[in-house]
Design a protein around this motif. Structure first.
Motif, mmCIF file in Angstrom:
data_model
loop_
_atom_site.group_PDB
_atom_site.id
_atom_site.type_symbol
_atom_site.label_atom_id
_atom_site.label_comp_id
_atom_site.label_asym_id
_atom_site.label_seq_id
_atom_site.Cartn_x
_atom_site.Cartn_y
_atom_site.Cartn_z
ATOM 1 N N THR A 285 10.608 -1.106 8.237
ATOM 2 C CA THR A 285 11.728 -0.173 8.248
ATOM 3 C C THR A 285 11.192 1.246 8.317
ATOM 4 O OG1 THR A 285 13.125 -1.673 6.974
ATOM 5 C CG2 THR A 285 13.725 0.652 6.927
ATOM 6 N N PRO A 286 11.649 2.066 9.260
ATOM 7 C CA PRO A 286 11.196 3.457 9.328
ATOM 8 C C PRO A 286 11.544 4.203 8.035
ATOM 9 C CG PRO A 286 12.424 2.843 11.300
ATOM 10 C CD PRO A 286 12.628 1.744 10.314
ATOM 11 N N LEU A 296 -0.507 10.607 3.932
ATOM 12 C CA LEU A 296 -1.298 11.136 5.034
ATOM 13 C C LEU A 296 -0.384 11.732 6.089
ATOM 14 C CD1 LEU A 296 -3.890 8.223 5.400
ATOM 15 C CD2 LEU A 296 -4.320 10.496 4.459
ATOM 16 N N LYS A 297 -0.800 12.864 6.637
ATOM 17 C CA LYS A 297 0.037 13.566 7.614
ATOM 18 C C LYS A 297 0.327 12.715 8.847
ATOM 19 C CE LYS A 297 0.194 17.525 5.329
ATOM 20 N NZ LYS A 297 -0.555 17.136 4.138
ATOM 21 N N ASP A 298 -0.557 11.741 9.132
ATOM 22 C CA ASP A 298 -0.339 10.887 10.297
ATOM 23 C C ASP A 298 0.851 9.948 10.134
ATOM 24 O OD1 ASP A 298 -2.304 12.037 11.760
ATOM 25 O OD2 ASP A 298 -3.772 10.432 11.530
ATOM 26 N N TRP A 299 1.448 9.930 8.950
ATOM 27 C CA TRP A 299 2.720 9.220 8.755
ATOM 28 C C TRP A 299 3.709 9.657 9.841
ATOM 29 C CZ3 TRP A 299 3.760 5.630 4.897
ATOM 30 C CH2 TRP A 299 5.104 5.321 4.654
ATOM 31 N N GLY A 303 5.624 6.443 13.317
ATOM 32 C CA GLY A 303 6.947 5.874 13.090
ATOM 33 C C GLY A 303 7.708 6.440 11.923
ATOM 34 N N GLY A 304 7.012 7.128 11.008
ATOM 35 C CA GLY A 304 7.669 7.714 9.857
ATOM 36 C C GLY A 304 7.975 9.188 10.062
ATOM 37 N N ASP A 338 2.033 -1.130 10.655
ATOM 38 C CA ASP A 338 0.625 -1.214 11.058
ATOM 39 C C ASP A 338 -0.191 -0.086 10.412
ATOM 40 O OD1 ASP A 338 1.331 -3.378 12.607
ATOM 41 O OD2 ASP A 338 1.371 -2.260 14.498
ATOM 42 N N PHE A 339 0.390 1.092 10.327
ATOM 43 C CA PHE A 339 -0.281 2.242 9.725
ATOM 44 C C PHE A 339 -0.530 2.005 8.233
ATOM 45 C CE2 PHE A 339 0.096 6.468 7.621
ATOM 46 C CZ PHE A 339 -1.021 7.073 8.165
ATOM 47 N N VAL A 340 0.462 1.480 7.551
ATOM 48 C CA VAL A 340 0.317 1.199 6.113
ATOM 49 C C VAL A 340 -0.714 0.101 5.882
ATOM 50 C CG1 VAL A 340 1.531 0.205 4.122
ATOM 51 C CG2 VAL A 340 2.575 2.052 5.418
#
Length: 365
Positions: A285-286, A296-299, A303-304, A338-340
């Motif tokens: 879920t976004p 992290l700023k790449d959140w 997708g976030g 995937d990022f998490v």
């Protein structure tokens, strides 16, 4: 040789929210990796396998037998390390004092409880307690553990000579599932403690200005006095009929609530990552949350969405989010999961905790 670790916190019940989730998972992962780990607390759930001590319903969570339990553990099987979770209650104070006086290495995780925004609430009492009661013992800890680099920076201001180790909150990531939801009954979700610092009032106000009046807002969290304040805000804005106060949810019901939400929102004024952000992301879920979480700023690139906690900022991003197509919503959810998994999962980061514990256990002050 087995490392013996004792975790101390004042509340291990479901009402403690993300703190319970973090400590429970850490304890289980340590046991799986050959570290003898136990939890001591004044509150828990019936099914929990921990050492329950007195003090669960008294001011300051004063416990008359907590020290006796620590002594018993230390006598039966030498404690190599005490890990203290939290700041403001008796269990943290007395366990830090005991570790200091008995030359037992100890770590303190503040879990965001010393963040600047929180000092604005009851500032005088907090400052006096911090300086006169606990500072000498907290300042003498082998390490302060920070959950984010932002928290580490703030802790360094309070404890300039202390050693600080940064390890983020982590989450278990199961096998991915294939989302197949129609989102015919579209809703925005908040899940967590009902508390002023969580920015839920901002969410209600931003939600009230959305053009699409068919969208609902679901607010899940154990009811308390603040729930009445939030309901009044919604009522004053004439949107109470579109706001569902769900109450405390857990297990499969919670997972379902996450997965079926079109977007999850946690507009907190002060947080250290926030387990609910990771839980929503793992359910594809976004998530819209704040820079103040220390994520992290790449959140933002995965997708976030990160914002500063204000009604205008949140309204702007909510307006965009509810306009996503179903495919864009699902793509964002998958990317965030995937990022998490890469940055915040136990499978990739448990080695950091094991190394940290073993190193600290060998430090004698």
């Amino acid at each position: 040789m087995t490392t013996n670790v004792v975790h101390v916190l004042e509340d291990f019940s479901l009402s403690s929210g993300g703190l319970r989730t973090v400590v429970k998972e850490l304890n289980e992962r340590l046991l799986e990796n050959g570290i003898n780990s136990v939890i001591i607390s004044t509150r828990c759930e019936e099914e929990d396998d921990i050492i329950l001590v007195k003090g669960g319903s008294v001011p300051w969570r004063y416990s008359s037998n907590l020290v006796d339990e620590i002594k018993r553990l230390h006598t039966n099987k030498k404690i190599d390390l005490i890990h203290i979770h939290g700041v403001w209650m008796y269990p943290q104070y007395i366990s830090a004092k005991y570790a200091f006086n008995n030359n037992i290495p100890y770590i303190i995780t503040c879990h965001g409880m010393l963040e600047p925004w929180l000092w604005t609430k009851g500032k005088f009492k907090k400052e006096q307690y911090f300086k006169r009661i606990v500072y000498q013992y907290f300042n003498s800890a082998n390490y302060l553990h920070a959950i984010t680099p932002l928290e580490a920076k703030e802790l360094k201001k309070l404890f300039p000579k202390s050693k600080i180790k940064v390890i983020p909150n982590l989450i278990s990531i199961e096998s991915p599932f294939k989302a197949n939801l129609s989102f015919e009954n579209k809703y925005i979700l908040y899940l967590g403690r009902l508390d002023e610092k969580k920015g839920i009032d901002i969410l209600i106000k931003a939600f009230s200005n959305l053009e699409d009046k068919n969208i609902r807002l679901k607010i899940a969290g154990e009811f308390n006095e603040y729930k009445n304040e939030l309901a009044k805000i919604a009522d004053d804005l004439n949107i109470l009929e579109r706001v569902d106060f769900v109450g405390l949810v857990k297990g499969k019901e919670k997972e379902k609530l996450y997965r079926e939400a079109f977007v999850f929102v946690a507009p907190s004024h002060s947080e250290v990552i926030g387990m609910v952000n990771l839980e929503a992301a793992k359910n594809q879920t976004p998530v819209i949350t704040t820079y103040q979480t220390g994520l992290l700023k790449d959140w933002n690139k995965n997708g976030g969405v990160l914002i500063n906690p204000s009604e205008n900022n949140l309204f702007s991003e909510l307006s965009k989010a509810v306009s996503w197509s179903r495919s864009e919503r699902n793509l964002r959810g998958q990317k965030l999961r995937d990022f998490v998994e890469k940055e915040y999962s136990w499978d990739t980061k448990i080695k950091d905790w094991i190394g940290f514990y073993k190193t600290t256990a060998n430090e004698i002050k």
